[in-house]
Design an enzyme around this catalytic site. Structure first.
Site, PDB file in Angstrom:
ATOM      1  NE  ARG A 148      -3.009  -0.575   3.334  1.00  0.00           N
ATOM      2  CZ  ARG A 148      -3.966  -0.470   4.244  1.00  0.00           C
ATOM      3  NH1 ARG A 148      -5.223  -0.422   3.857  1.00  0.00           N
ATOM      4  NH2 ARG A 148      -3.688  -0.393   5.519  1.00  0.00           N
ATOM      5  CG  ASP A 149       3.442   4.451   1.433  1.00  0.00           C
ATOM      6  OD1 ASP A 149       3.036   5.165   0.484  1.00  0.00           O
ATOM      7  OD2 ASP A 149       4.035   4.915   2.425  1.00  0.00           O
ATOM      8  CB  ILE A 150       4.989   0.400  -3.931  1.00  0.00           C
ATOM      9  CG1 ILE A 150       5.001  -0.943  -3.185  1.00  0.00           C
ATOM     10  CG2 ILE A 150       6.060   0.431  -5.027  1.00  0.00           C
ATOM     11  CD1 ILE A 150       4.674  -2.142  -4.036  1.00  0.00           C
ATOM     12  CB  THR A 191       2.279   8.372  -0.591  1.00  0.00           C
ATOM     13  OG1 THR A 191       2.922   7.837   0.568  1.00  0.00           O
ATOM     14  CG2 THR A 191       2.828   9.752  -0.881  1.00  0.00           C
TER      15      THR A 191
END
Lengths: 294, 399
Positions: A148-150, A191
């Site tokens: 969920r935050d690559i 993000t």
């Protein structure tokens, strides 16, 4: 990070960790480099806020850290940062509470800093990056997790052929089919410019899967290849970015990088489609296609 | 792209002849019309002409809800050991789904088929329905049921849906998202899109299938499934075959009766009509439609492009051909369209498809300027549906 502790206090508190130096900080976390039991490790200091406003923030942050540690403990891949030897402990420094643990220290630059230096990667580097991220997503999927935050900030480039790129920060990883750790229904973890369109669906917790990570991977690789974010524009507000994520088709990567093989650009363009079903989901096939590119 | 014979009532030697001529690549047998005691011998005969033909059997379990109806017309389907009547509520139980899969696959793997079509039910109206949940359960459990058999052949899940299911974009896309990320998926899908017919003996071009959203989403099914590594076989796709192959479909199929060119659950209900057989018609690739023998006679001299310029054209010279020729001409025409319109490049295929639709419209204009009135089956309105279908597909597929 709010309430970043004084490094001298930290050095006293963490007296078994030698050579403690500040490296970076994020929203709730500061990262230090230090030597523990003879190993150089990344010491992570997470501020645990008091839950004064009743918004479950304390539980949220504690939950993130717990998930990151649990996930790192289970995952065996060179493409995701490994858990260190300093096990999680709660500390009180002054009036604030912190959770401190360690991960392996990765001596390299993240993709964001390389982008800031106007680095222009060639196809060999881009293929390696793509395959490394796909492999990390494959392993996470096998553990029923999505990252969920690559994003470029969370990928470190190493001078090591066996692990040229490593993904960091599983802090907001999501256990599919598990309990919903983020209870606030309005809150979307991640993000914004790297969030997949389906994250803006009101029922996103029921519908997301690893293809959201493939989307973020596509956005990251596109940006790293071209130096331009495919969706977000500099200086625009969050609502406009959200609209673009959900509605506006990006310019094909080949228009920014006509020197790259068209097949590479097509794969990356396909990964950032709005509908998850339109993103190629067989990771082994994706990696194979990448490796076969000349 | 491959083209298969969609098997049905009264096959005669049509399939063997199509295989022998090399205009079809295989056959999808109908369990309703092919007897278990005959199929091995029939397959052997086909293989004499083409050893590498693809041979499949549609178990037609989706007709199981009709079995208890007084006007059901199930033919030889009830003779197959795997077929039984079920109520919808029974299939909500995973144990029964598993039993149907087990019973059907056990029979099918003992036949000399080249790949296996697994059973499923029909989703009539909505992907947000109990039928859709049951159908997804069949799809999810197909691979594990088949794995027990230790059979090396490919296994396809049946996905049989009513055209109305393709009209709600949000529900359809949500279903697509589900089936393209299964943990233990089948090798591919056997797709059937069902629609009613506007009247008896009418053709695909006048059917409910010829709606821009239905065409677009049938194409989108092919596109997303193939993009995600599945092999897609389209049953009863007739003239739409190249439109589906152009966006990733592996094969299409059509047969010698109207109900083999377009799928409809009405085929399992006894028809009240009877009477004459439909006229023998000619599939003209220039108008992407069929015309009667006499229409072709009247038009060909003035609009020569109405002829395909293929070997079976000669069967229509001077006299109306035998009925068994009609399907051979159909297969020959669609195989030719597949060859001309389907390449490895989706964007190129879409351009070619758009061009062929434009040419069809121009051919209709030429015919109209000559003052020739075509039979109702050959009316051109569906060309607009094809054009809009391609446009809608491109938008939905983010192309």
């Amino acid at each position: 990070m709010e309430h970043i502790p004084d490094i001298n206090l930290l050095k006293i508190l963490l007296d078994k960790i030698a050579n403690l130096t500040f490296v970076a900080q994020g929203g709730f976390k500061a990262v230090y480099k230090g030597t523990y039991r003879g190993e150089t490790e990344a010491i992570k200091v997470v501020w645990i806020p008091q839950d004064l406003n009743g918004e479950d923030l304390r539980d949220e942050i504690a939950g993130r850290v717990t998930r990151e540690i649990e996930a790192l403990r289970k995952i065996e891949t060179p493409f995701i940062a490994r858990l260190g030897t300093f096990l999680p402990q709660l500390f009180k420094i002054g009036e604030y509470e912190y959770l401190i643990y360690s991960e392996e220290f990765l001596d390299g630059k993240n993709l964001r800093s390389k982008l800031q230096q106007n680095h222009k990667p060639d196809i060999t580097e881009l293929k390696t990056l793509a395959v490394s991220i796909f492999e990390a997503i494959r392993i996470l999927k096998a553990h029923d997790l999505i990252h969920r935050d690559i994003k470029p900030d969370n990928i470190i480039a190493l001078k090591d052929n066996t692990r040229p790129f490593v993904i960091l920060d599983l802090g907001i990883a999501f256990k599919l089919h598990g309990s919903g750790l983020t209870r606030n229904p309005i809150y979307r973890p991640g993000t914004l410019p790297y969030m997949a369109p389906e994250m803006f669906n009101p029922h996103f917790r029921d519908t997301i899967d690893y293809r959201s990570d493939l989307y973020s991977a596509g956005v990251t690789i596109y940006e790293y290849a071209s130096g331009k974010h495919p969706i977000a524009k500099r200086g625009e507000d969050d609502y406009t970015t959200m609209y673009r994520i959900v509605k506006v088709a990006p310019i094909p990567l080949a228009s920014h990088r006509p020197d790259l093989p068209p097949e590479f650009c097509q794969i990356i363009d396909q990964l950032i489609k709005k509908l998850p079903a339109l993103r190629p989901s067989v990771i082994d096939t994706l990696s194979k296609k990448m490796e076969e590119l000349s | 792209m491959k083209l298969y014979a969609q098997h049905g009532f009264g096959p005669g030697d049509k399939v063997r002849e199509g295989i022998r001529e090399g205009i079809i690549d295989g056959v999808i047998y109908s369990a309703r019309y092919e007897k278990q005691s005959n199929i091995t011998k029939d397959i052997e005969e086909i293989k004499q002409y083409a050893e590498r033909s693809d041979i499949l059997l549609d178990p037609e379990i989706y007709a199981c809800f009709h079995a208890g109806l007084p006007d059901a017309q199930l033919g030889g389907l009830t003779d197959w050991p795997f077929f039984a009547a079920y109520r919808r509520s029974q299939l909500e139980t995973t144990e029964i789904v598993d039993r149907i899969l087990e019973d059907t696959l056990t029979v099918l793997i003992n036949l000399p088929l080249t790949a296996i079509i697994a059973p499923n039910i029909y989703i009539p109206r909505s992907f947000n329905s109990i039928e859709a949940v049951i159908a997804k359960n069949f799809i999810r459990r197909t691979r594990s049921a088949f794995a027990h058999k230790e059979d090396k052949r490919r296994v396809f899940s049946t996905l049989a849906v009513g055209r109305d299911t393709l009209l709600d974009q949000m529900e359809f896309e949500s279903f697509l998202n589900d089936i393209t990320a299964l943990d233990n998926p089948p090798d591919g899908f056997y797709l059937l899109i069902g629609g009613g017919m506007t009247e008896e003996r009418t053709d695909l071009s006048q059917s409910e299938i010829m709606h821009a959203d239905v065409i677009a989403n049938w194409m989108l099914l092919n596109y997303t499934l193939s993009l995600n590594g599945f092999i897609v076989i389209n049953g009863c796709s007739d003239i739409l075959t190249p439109f589906l192959g152009g966006v990733g479909g592996h094969a299409g199929a059509t047969g010698w009766w109207t109900n083999l060119r377009m799928f409809s659950m009405n085929r399992y209900i006894r028809s009240v009509s009877g009477g004459r057989l439909p006229l023998v018609r000619y599939l003209s690739n220039s108008i992407l439609n069929r015309i009667t023998f006499s229409e072709r006679e009247a038009i060909a001299a003035l609009v020569p492009e109405i002829n395909n310029g293929l070997p079976h054209d000669k069967d229509y010279e001077g006299k109306e051909p035998q009925r068994n020729i009609e399907v051979l001409q159909t297969w020959e025409a669609i195989a030719d369209l597949n060859k001309r319109l389907v390449t490895a490049d989706t964007n190129e295929n879409l351009s070619r498809l758009e061009r062929s639709v434009n040419l069809a419209e121009a051919a209709y204009e030429n015919i109209s300027m000559l003052g020739i009135q075509l039979n109702v089956e050959a009316k051109k309105e569906y060309v607009a549906a094809l054009r809009e279908g391609i446009r809608t597909f491109k938008r939905n597929a983010e192309i």
